[in-house]
Design a protein around this motif. Structure first.
Motif, PDB file in Angstrom:
ATOM      1  N   GLU A 142      -2.877  -0.576  68.476  1.00 37.99           N
ATOM      2  CA  GLU A 142      -2.321   0.747  68.190  1.00 37.99           C
ATOM      3  C   GLU A 142      -1.326   0.699  67.034  1.00 37.99           C
ATOM      4  N   THR A 143      -0.424  -0.289  67.043  1.00 39.92           N
ATOM      5  CA  THR A 143       0.598  -0.328  65.993  1.00 39.92           C
ATOM      6  C   THR A 143       0.001  -0.715  64.650  1.00 39.92           C
ATOM      7  N   ASN A 144      -1.016  -1.592  64.650  1.00 38.01           N
ATOM      8  CA  ASN A 144      -1.681  -1.926  63.397  1.00 38.01           C
ATOM      9  C   ASN A 144      -2.528  -0.759  62.898  1.00 38.01           C
ATOM     10  N   LEU A 145      -3.095   0.007  63.825  1.00 41.99           N
ATOM     11  CA  LEU A 145      -3.817   1.220  63.443  1.00 41.99           C
ATOM     12  C   LEU A 145      -2.842   2.214  62.823  1.00 41.99           C
ATOM     13  N   ALA A 146      -1.654   2.335  63.422  1.00 48.46           N
ATOM     14  CA  ALA A 146      -0.637   3.237  62.876  1.00 48.46           C
ATOM     15  C   ALA A 146      -0.272   2.838  61.453  1.00 48.46           C
ATOM     16  N   TYR A 147      -0.102   1.547  61.236  1.00 47.37           N
ATOM     17  CA  TYR A 147       0.242   1.062  59.896  1.00 47.37           C
ATOM     18  C   TYR A 147      -0.858   1.400  58.889  1.00 47.37           C
ATOM     19  N   ALA A 148      -2.122   1.128  59.255  1.00 44.83           N
ATOM     20  CA  ALA A 148      -3.232   1.398  58.346  1.00 44.83           C
ATOM     21  C   ALA A 148      -3.372   2.888  58.052  1.00 44.83           C
ATOM     22  N   GLU A 151      -0.702   3.912  55.516  1.00 42.04           N
ATOM     23  CA  GLU A 151      -1.062   3.505  54.157  1.00 42.04           C
ATOM     24  C   GLU A 151      -2.230   4.333  53.628  1.00 42.04           C
ATOM     25  N   PHE A 152      -3.064   4.834  54.512  1.00 42.39           N
ATOM     26  CA  PHE A 152      -4.226   5.634  54.123  1.00 42.39           C
ATOM     27  C   PHE A 152      -3.845   7.095  53.897  1.00 42.39           C
ATOM     28  N   GLY A 153      -2.597   7.441  54.217  1.00 45.22           N
ATOM     29  CA  GLY A 153      -2.130   8.796  53.999  1.00 45.22           C
ATOM     30  C   GLY A 153      -2.200   9.702  55.204  1.00 45.22           C
ATOM     31  N   GLU A 154      -2.604   9.154  56.348  1.00 42.02           N
ATOM     32  CA  GLU A 154      -2.691   9.958  57.579  1.00 42.02           C
ATOM     33  C   GLU A 154      -1.397   9.789  58.365  1.00 42.02           C
ATOM     34  N   THR A 155      -0.324  10.396  57.870  1.00 38.78           N
ATOM     35  CA  THR A 155       1.002  10.141  58.446  1.00 38.78           C
ATOM     36  C   THR A 155       1.172  10.711  59.846  1.00 38.78           C
ATOM     37  N   ALA A 156       0.583  11.870  60.118  1.00 39.51           N
ATOM     38  CA  ALA A 156       0.723  12.472  61.446  1.00 39.51           C
ATOM     39  C   ALA A 156       0.046  11.597  62.496  1.00 39.51           C
ATOM     40  N   GLN A 157      -1.158  11.140  62.200  1.00 40.25           N
ATOM     41  CA  GLN A 157      -1.854  10.260  63.139  1.00 40.25           C
ATOM     42  C   GLN A 157      -1.121   8.936  63.302  1.00 40.25           C
ATOM     43  N   ALA A 158      -0.498   8.470  62.236  1.00 40.43           N
ATOM     44  CA  ALA A 158       0.238   7.204  62.305  1.00 40.43           C
ATOM     45  C   ALA A 158       1.327   7.274  63.369  1.00 40.43           C
ATOM     46  N   LEU A 159       2.094   8.345  63.386  1.00 38.88           N
ATOM     47  CA  LEU A 159       3.154   8.492  64.381  1.00 38.88           C
ATOM     48  C   LEU A 159       2.572   8.547  65.792  1.00 38.88           C
ATOM     49  N   ARG A 171       7.911  -3.298  75.725  1.00 36.50           N
ATOM     50  CA  ARG A 171       8.625  -4.449  75.192  1.00 36.50           C
ATOM     51  C   ARG A 171       8.007  -4.941  73.880  1.00 36.50           C
ATOM     52  N   PHE A 172       7.236  -4.099  73.238  1.00 43.48           N
ATOM     53  CA  PHE A 172       6.585  -4.462  71.984  1.00 43.48           C
ATOM     54  C   PHE A 172       7.491  -4.062  70.822  1.00 43.48           C
ATOM     55  N   ALA A 173       8.246  -5.027  70.299  1.00 46.40           N
ATOM     56  CA  ALA A 173       9.279  -4.751  69.301  1.00 46.40           C
ATOM     57  C   ALA A 173       8.710  -4.137  68.027  1.00 46.40           C
ATOM     58  N   GLN A 174       7.595  -4.651  67.557  1.00 46.59           N
ATOM     59  CA  GLN A 174       7.043  -4.130  66.316  1.00 46.59           C
ATOM     60  C   GLN A 174       6.614  -2.667  66.466  1.00 46.59           C
ATOM     61  N   GLY A 175       6.142  -2.310  67.655  1.00 44.41           N
ATOM     62  CA  GLY A 175       5.777  -0.928  67.908  1.00 44.41           C
ATOM     63  C   GLY A 175       6.990  -0.016  67.813  1.00 44.41           C
ATOM     64  N   TRP A 176       8.125  -0.459  68.347  1.00 40.37           N
ATOM     65  CA  TRP A 176       9.352   0.336  68.262  1.00 40.37           C
ATOM     66  C   TRP A 176       9.817   0.478  66.816  1.00 40.37           C
ATOM     67  N   PHE A 177       9.687  -0.614  66.041  1.00 35.57           N
ATOM     68  CA  PHE A 177      10.102  -0.536  64.640  1.00 35.57           C
ATOM     69  C   PHE A 177       9.246   0.482  63.878  1.00 35.57           C
ATOM     70  N   PHE A 182       8.449   5.849  61.176  1.00 33.66           N
ATOM     71  CA  PHE A 182       7.738   7.122  61.028  1.00 33.66           C
ATOM     72  C   PHE A 182       8.627   8.312  61.384  1.00 33.66           C
ATOM     73  N   LEU A 183       9.464   8.141  62.417  1.00 32.40           N
ATOM     74  CA  LEU A 183      10.382   9.216  62.797  1.00 32.40           C
ATOM     75  C   LEU A 183      11.410   9.465  61.701  1.00 32.40           C
ATOM     76  N   SER A 184      11.913   8.389  61.111  1.00 33.24           N
ATOM     77  CA  SER A 184      12.874   8.522  60.033  1.00 33.24           C
ATOM     78  C   SER A 184      12.260   9.251  58.844  1.00 33.24           C
ATOM     79  N   GLU A 185      11.017   8.945  58.537  1.00 31.44           N
ATOM     80  CA  GLU A 185      10.330   9.603  57.430  1.00 31.44           C
ATOM     81  C   GLU A 185      10.174  11.098  57.678  1.00 31.44           C
ATOM     82  N   ARG A 186      10.165  11.489  58.936  1.00 34.26           N
ATOM     83  CA  ARG A 186      10.065  12.912  59.291  1.00 34.26           C
ATOM     84  C   ARG A 186      11.427  13.575  59.438  1.00 34.26           C
ATOM     85  N   GLY A 187      12.478  12.823  59.188  1.00 32.62           N
ATOM     86  CA  GLY A 187      13.812  13.393  59.275  1.00 32.62           C
ATOM     87  C   GLY A 187      14.398  13.400  60.671  1.00 32.62           C
TER      88      GLY A 187
END
Length: 291
Positions: A142-148, A151-159, A171-177, A182-187
């Motif tokens: 899920e988190t790697n899909l979010a990253y891809a 980068e592909f421009g699908e920001t809403a789906q990424a979040l 307890r998945f730290a990278q998922g929290w990061f 993404f939340l920060s990018e949305r303000g």
């Protein structure tokens, strides 16, 4: 000189027979085991014959998918990403269980992301989740899909997928990061701060994470704390660069010149190694590769 014009009896006559019996398989130019529709074959696809024959010439019992996974990871370590994608694809093809196949698909997605082939990366991670969206590797997918997707421009789906990652594994730290980013990018700075603090509490404390936290604190107007965090991030980065210099000195056998840090691109994290869910490779401090 022999005059053949008047010797019709010696003229050769070509065969007028019906040819070879169709049942004579040795001369069949289209063996049925290929089973390929020529109209659906890309003429520039150099692997189509190999890929088709693999299923017929290699018994799946003779192939160790786990070894193919290791081959792919070894390719990743030396930055041979195209070869890695092929190894992971074969591993998924010959895997006898969904667990191994899922690992192969996720790693294939990571390799495609390294090549900046984000469309292919998205497809690979979706295939991994199609196999099992609740497994121990699902959060990594899920988190790697979010990253891809980002980068592909699908920001809403990424979040959406970043949120799904931490829902699967709190307890998945990278998922929290990634969710914080993404939340920060949305303000949504307050929610982002909560998420990045979770990532840090779970052990993801490096220069990249602290820099992101400093930017979030600035958005919230907490300038003094943001400055302190930014200073700590710089110290960590300098320490990491010094370790890299020392490692290169040991490998090369001489004292190198001092190393300086370059401009870093603000980016979500990608490239979690599914052989150890939750472990990440930091893009800034090292060469963002699987280990």
């Amino acid at each position: 000189m022999t005059d053949r014009d008047g010797d019709d009896d010696r003229d050769h006559r070509f065969s007028e027979g019906e040819g070879v019996d169709p049942s004579y398989e040795e001369f069949d130019l289209d063996p049925p085991e290929l089973g390929v529709d020529p109209s659906k074959v890309d003429p520039v696809d150099s692997r189509v014959v190999t890929d088709t024959l693999d299923k017929h010439n290699i018994d799946s019992e003779d192939v160790d998918a786990e070894e193919l996974l290791d081959v792919g990871l070894n390719y990743m370590q030396i930055n041979r990403y195209e070869q890695a994608t092929e190894a992971f694809e074969r591993a998924a093809q010959f895997a006898e269980d969904d667990h191994t196949a899922q690992e192969a698909w996720i790693n294939k997605g990571v390799a495609h992301a390294e090549l900046e082939e984000y469309d292919e990366a998205i497809g690979a991670h979706r295939e991994a989740l199609r196999l099992d969206d609740t497994s121990e590797h699902a959060a990594t997918a899920e988190t790697n899909l979010a990253y891809a997707l980002w980068e592909f421009g699908e920001t809403a789906q990424a979040l959406e997928h970043a949120e799904r990652a931490v829902e699967i594994d709190e307890r998945f730290a990278q998922g929290w990061f990634n969710r914080a980013f993404f939340l920060s990018e949305r303000g949504l700075a307050e929610e982002a701060l909560h998420c990045i603090d979770n990532a840090i509490r779970l052990g993801m404390r490096n220069a990249r994470v602290l820099e992101e936290k400093a930017e979030i604190l600035e958005e919230l107007g907490e300038y003094d704390e943001a400055e302190e965090i930014a200073d700590e991030a710089n110290e960590l980065r300098e320490s990491a660069e010094q370790r890299l210099v020392e490692e290169r000195r040991e490998m090369q056998g001489h004292t190198p010149e001092s190393a300086g840090g370059g401009q870093q691109r603000r980016d979500p994290q990608g490239g979690a190694d599914v052989t150890d869910p939750g472990r990440t490779s930091d893009r800034d401090e090292e060469d963002w590769r699987l280990e």
